[in-house]
Design an enzyme around this catalytic site. Structure first.
Site, PDB file in Angstrom:
ATOM      1  N   LYS A 105       0.842  -1.207   0.000  1.00 34.35           N
ATOM      2  CA  LYS A 105       0.000   0.000   0.000  1.00 34.35           C
ATOM      3  C   LYS A 105       0.873   1.251   0.000  1.00 34.35           C
ATOM      4  O   LYS A 105       0.666   2.173  -0.787  1.00 34.35           O
ATOM      5  CB  LYS A 105      -0.893  -0.006   1.240  1.00 34.35           C
ATOM      6  CG  LYS A 105      -1.560   1.336   1.546  1.00 34.35           C
ATOM      7  CD  LYS A 105      -2.442   1.305   2.764  1.00 34.35           C
ATOM      8  CE  LYS A 105      -1.738   1.556   4.059  1.00 34.35           C
ATOM      9  NZ  LYS A 105      -1.471   2.964   4.384  1.00 34.35           N
ATOM     10  N   ASN A 106       1.887   1.279   0.873  1.00 35.36           N
ATOM     11  CA  ASN A 106       2.684   2.499   1.040  1.00 35.36           C
ATOM     12  C   ASN A 106       3.724   2.706  -0.046  1.00 35.36           C
ATOM     13  O   ASN A 106       4.433   3.715  -0.028  1.00 35.36           O
ATOM     14  CB  ASN A 106       3.326   2.523   2.433  1.00 35.36           C
ATOM     15  CG  ASN A 106       2.268   2.720   3.508  1.00 35.36           C
ATOM     16  OD1 ASN A 106       1.112   3.021   3.199  1.00 35.36           O
ATOM     17  ND2 ASN A 106       2.648   2.525   4.756  1.00 35.36           N
ATOM     18  N   ARG A 152      -4.895  10.646   4.150  1.00 39.94           N
ATOM     19  CA  ARG A 152      -3.866  11.665   4.328  1.00 39.94           C
ATOM     20  C   ARG A 152      -2.788  11.632   3.250  1.00 39.94           C
ATOM     21  O   ARG A 152      -2.168  12.622   2.945  1.00 39.94           O
ATOM     22  CB  ARG A 152      -3.162  11.483   5.678  1.00 39.94           C
ATOM     23  CG  ARG A 152      -4.038  11.447   6.859  1.00 39.94           C
ATOM     24  CD  ARG A 152      -3.198  11.432   8.098  1.00 39.94           C
ATOM     25  NE  ARG A 152      -2.482  12.678   8.181  1.00 39.94           N
ATOM     26  CZ  ARG A 152      -1.254  12.875   7.716  1.00 39.94           C
ATOM     27  NH1 ARG A 152      -0.633  11.899   7.086  1.00 39.94           N
ATOM     28  NH2 ARG A 152      -0.660  14.034   7.829  1.00 39.94           N
ATOM     29  N   CYS A 187      -4.869  12.394  12.651  1.00 39.16           N
ATOM     30  CA  CYS A 187      -5.615  11.128  12.643  1.00 39.16           C
ATOM     31  C   CYS A 187      -5.429  10.505  14.025  1.00 39.16           C
ATOM     32  O   CYS A 187      -4.817  11.109  14.905  1.00 39.16           O
ATOM     33  CB  CYS A 187      -5.094  10.211  11.542  1.00 39.16           C
ATOM     34  SG  CYS A 187      -3.452   9.578  11.898  1.00 39.16           S
ATOM     35  N   ARG A 230       0.123  14.630  12.838  1.00 36.42           N
ATOM     36  CA  ARG A 230       0.572  14.421  11.455  1.00 36.42           C
ATOM     37  C   ARG A 230       0.789  15.741  10.687  1.00 36.42           C
ATOM     38  O   ARG A 230       0.175  15.997   9.661  1.00 36.42           O
ATOM     39  CB  ARG A 230      -0.426  13.539  10.701  1.00 36.42           C
ATOM     40  CG  ARG A 230      -0.847  12.268  11.390  1.00 36.42           C
ATOM     41  CD  ARG A 230       0.240  11.239  11.539  1.00 36.42           C
ATOM     42  NE  ARG A 230       0.752  10.698  10.309  1.00 36.42           N
ATOM     43  CZ  ARG A 230       0.186   9.689   9.636  1.00 36.42           C
ATOM     44  NH1 ARG A 230      -0.918   9.166  10.084  1.00 36.42           N
ATOM     45  NH2 ARG A 230       0.710   9.243   8.517  1.00 36.42           N
ATOM     46  N   PRO A 231       1.637  16.639  11.202  1.00 32.47           N
ATOM     47  CA  PRO A 231       1.886  17.890  10.477  1.00 32.47           C
ATOM     48  C   PRO A 231       2.578  17.647   9.132  1.00 32.47           C
ATOM     49  O   PRO A 231       3.112  16.561   8.900  1.00 32.47           O
ATOM     50  CB  PRO A 231       2.808  18.659  11.424  1.00 32.47           C
ATOM     51  CG  PRO A 231       3.441  17.633  12.267  1.00 32.47           C
ATOM     52  CD  PRO A 231       2.463  16.512  12.402  1.00 32.47           C
ATOM     53  N   ASP A 259       4.734  20.238   7.909  1.00 32.04           N
ATOM     54  CA  ASP A 259       5.678  21.358   7.854  1.00 32.04           C
ATOM     55  C   ASP A 259       6.962  20.999   7.118  1.00 32.04           C
ATOM     56  O   ASP A 259       7.522  21.818   6.378  1.00 32.04           O
ATOM     57  CB  ASP A 259       5.998  21.849   9.270  1.00 32.04           C
ATOM     58  CG  ASP A 259       6.507  20.710  10.154  1.00 32.04           C
ATOM     59  OD1 ASP A 259       5.859  19.648  10.185  1.00 32.04           O
ATOM     60  OD2 ASP A 259       7.564  20.876  10.788  1.00 32.04           O
ATOM     61  N   LEU A 260       7.423  19.755   7.256  1.00 32.52           N
ATOM     62  CA  LEU A 260       8.684  19.368   6.592  1.00 32.52           C
ATOM     63  C   LEU A 260       8.519  19.371   5.073  1.00 32.52           C
ATOM     64  O   LEU A 260       9.404  19.780   4.330  1.00 32.52           O
ATOM     65  CB  LEU A 260       9.138  17.983   7.069  1.00 32.52           C
ATOM     66  CG  LEU A 260       9.443  17.848   8.562  1.00 32.52           C
ATOM     67  CD1 LEU A 260       9.753  16.398   8.920  1.00 32.52           C
ATOM     68  CD2 LEU A 260      10.600  18.747   8.978  1.00 32.52           C
ATOM     69  N   ASP A 264       4.831   0.741  11.930  1.00 35.04           N
ATOM     70  CA  ASP A 264       3.583   0.133  11.430  1.00 35.04           C
ATOM     71  C   ASP A 264       3.422  -1.321  11.867  1.00 35.04           C
ATOM     72  O   ASP A 264       2.393  -1.926  11.607  1.00 35.04           O
ATOM     73  CB  ASP A 264       3.536   0.199   9.896  1.00 35.04           C
ATOM     74  CG  ASP A 264       3.393   1.630   9.418  1.00 35.04           C
ATOM     75  OD1 ASP A 264       3.597   1.880   8.218  1.00 35.04           O
ATOM     76  OD2 ASP A 264       3.112   2.506  10.258  1.00 35.04           O
ATOM     77  N   ARG A 322      -8.692  -0.503   4.724  1.00 30.93           N
ATOM     78  CA  ARG A 322      -7.817   0.496   4.087  1.00 30.93           C
ATOM     79  C   ARG A 322      -6.453  -0.111   3.755  1.00 30.93           C
ATOM     80  O   ARG A 322      -5.775   0.342   2.858  1.00 30.93           O
ATOM     81  CB  ARG A 322      -7.610   1.677   5.045  1.00 30.93           C
ATOM     82  CG  ARG A 322      -8.846   2.501   5.286  1.00 30.93           C
ATOM     83  CD  ARG A 322      -8.496   3.731   6.067  1.00 30.93           C
ATOM     84  NE  ARG A 322      -7.295   4.346   5.495  1.00 30.93           N
ATOM     85  CZ  ARG A 322      -6.498   5.177   6.176  1.00 30.93           C
ATOM     86  NH1 ARG A 322      -6.778   5.482   7.417  1.00 30.93           N
ATOM     87  NH2 ARG A 322      -5.431   5.702   5.618  1.00 30.93           N
TER      88      ARG A 322
END
Ligand code: EPZ
Length: 428
Positions: free
Chosen positions: A22-23, A100, A124, A129-130, A132-133, A315, A407
């Site tokens: 998935k990722n 996301r 979530c 889960r910002p 900014d990076l 994970d 998901r």
């Protein structure tokens, strides 16, 4: 909402085919926005997140077609994505909040189209889960970014220019967004303190197949020489290392004998090492992994700390905890990546687990037996942790809100039933 009904106590025994990751599939899909040519992805898992991202790409003008299974026994599907032109630069809140990883359209839209308006993903269950990076690094490539009304408004009217970027902390998504943006930027980009996850390597292999010039994937410093345009290619998604680890832990927890096929066991060496220390027997082949344990010999608790790759994957933290809940002795589990990734703990305790939380560390004292109970899934990996607990618990376990599971796990009840588990879905 669907629920899963399970009865525990049977050791798992049999074979489980591993799906595409998935990722890996999600960033690979957003990479299709970088070219007007078709990108063909093979071994794509059939998951809700993939469907949601396909809807997001459709918003931008992508034409997608899904074909059945690939050639020779592949379990995944073939997905063809072509975006002749970007018709709309907006990734809407109602879609981004569902998934996301839609933030991964930001880099490709900026690079190809010079503009992007992407809803801020929001947090979530596992953390705020910002992003900014992602934003700071894209500004270093020359993007002009404003936050307004819950949206990221990004522009690069004069195109993106290569830069030397050092991430203050490791971020998989930020590394992926920057790889895609820098592929079409003018000049050289260096990414320092880049993520080293195998899914990054898979994305780079695909981008280079599309004509990008990227070196150093898998190390912490990646260099990208920007090119004027990218073309289509065909790419097979790597096997899902988290699905592999999940079923390996389920087999060890139940005292079974399971062979995982179509996988790459070396991608979870950090887990294998701990499982052997805990007393599981593991045999690996080029694309297989056999996990077995003498049911008469309980596992022993071992300590674990999550870290960026090649460390132990966050994970798999919840799944590991489920396995340690009935091991002998105790296991100290430290979560260093996300600030709130112990949502599964109260649910495991309702099944009789003995766990003490101290900030980012959980002390799990093994108990003789877990007892089935109605439990609530809160996020993708917490849900599958409860499935593992349900496999070993005495009596019936009912897992609610299994849409979280859908998901990230393709046909989980079929794969587990085929190995003797008592698990069925009740649709409602
Ligand atoms: C990816 O999320 C995965 N998702 C996650 O898997 C995985 O847990 C995570 O990487 C870590 O391995 C996908 O690949 C779609 P990060 P990502 O950016 O990219 C903080 C699953 O279960 N951070 O590496 O969002 C962040 O809050 C999911 O399949 C910032 O502070 O993870 C976290 O604490 C869950 N600012 C840490 O860095 C940023 O701009 C690592 O996040 C970005 C991240």
């Amino acid at each position: 909402m669907d629920k899963l009904i399970m009865r525990g106590g049977q050791p798992l025994s049999g074979t489980i085919p591993i799906s595409g990751a998935k990722n890996a599939a999600l960033p690979l899909m957003t990479a299709s926005l970088l070219t007007s040519d078709p990108l063909i992805l093979r071994h794509v898992p059939h998951l809700a997140d993939i469907t949601t991202l396909a809807e997001v790409l459709g918003e931008h003008g992508a034409e997608l077609s899904l074909h059945g299974h690939g050639d020779g026994g592949e379990t995944g599907r073939v997905l063809s994505i072509a975006t002749p032109q970007i018709t709309n630069a907006v990734a809407p809140y109602e879609l981004v909040r569902k998934m996301r990883a839609s933030i991964l359209v930001l880099g490709p839209l900026l690079a190809r189209h010079g503009e992007a308006k992407v809803s801020l993903p929001g947090g979530c269950a596992i953390g705020t889960r910002p992003v900014d990076l992602h934003l700071k690094a894209l500004e270093q490539l020359g993007a002009h970014i404003e936050l307004e009304g819950g949206y990221i408004h990004a522009r690069a009217d004069k195109g993106l220019k290569g830069a030397h970027i050092r991430f203050p902390s490791v971020s998989v998504g930020a590394t992926e967004n920057l790889l895609m943006a820098a592929s079409l930027a003018e000049g050289e980009t260096i990414l320092e303190n880049a993520a080293r996850e195998p899914e990054i390597g898979d994305l780079v292999a695909c981008l280079n197949g599309m004509g990008a010039k990227i070196r150093g994937a898998g190390s912490e410093t990646i260099s990208i020489s920007g090119v004027a345009r990218l073309h289509g290619t065909e790419h097979r998604v790597i096997p899902d290392r988290i699905e592999t680890g999940t079923y390996a832990l389920a087999a060890a927890a139940t005292g079974g004998d399971v062979t995982l096929t179509g996988t790459r066991p070396e991608l979870i060496d950090s887990l294998t090492e701990l499982m052997i220390k805990a007393g599981a027997d593991i045999e690996t082949g080029a694309e297989t992994m056999r996990i077995f344990r003498d049911p008469g010999r309980a596992l022993e608790g071992v300590d674990m700390m999550t870290q960026p790759y090649p460390g132990f994957p966050t994970d798999l933290q919840a799944q590991f905890m489920a396995c340690m809940a009935t091991a002998g002795g105790a296991a100290m589990i430290s979560e260093t990546i996300f600030e709130n990734r112990f949502m599964h703990v109260p649910e495991l305790m309702r099944m009789g687990a003995n766990i003490n939380l101290h900030g980012g560390t959980a002390l799990v004292r093994g108990v003789e037996q877990l007892t089935g109970a109605p439990v609530m899934a809160t996020d993708l990996r917490a849900s599958v942790c409860l499935v593992i607990a349900g496999l070993v618990a005495k009596g019936e376990t009912e897992i609610n809100r299994v849409y979280h599971l859908d998901r990230g796990y393709e046909r989980i009840e079929d794969k587990l039933s085929a190995c003797g588990a008592s698990i069925r879905r009740e649709r409602s």
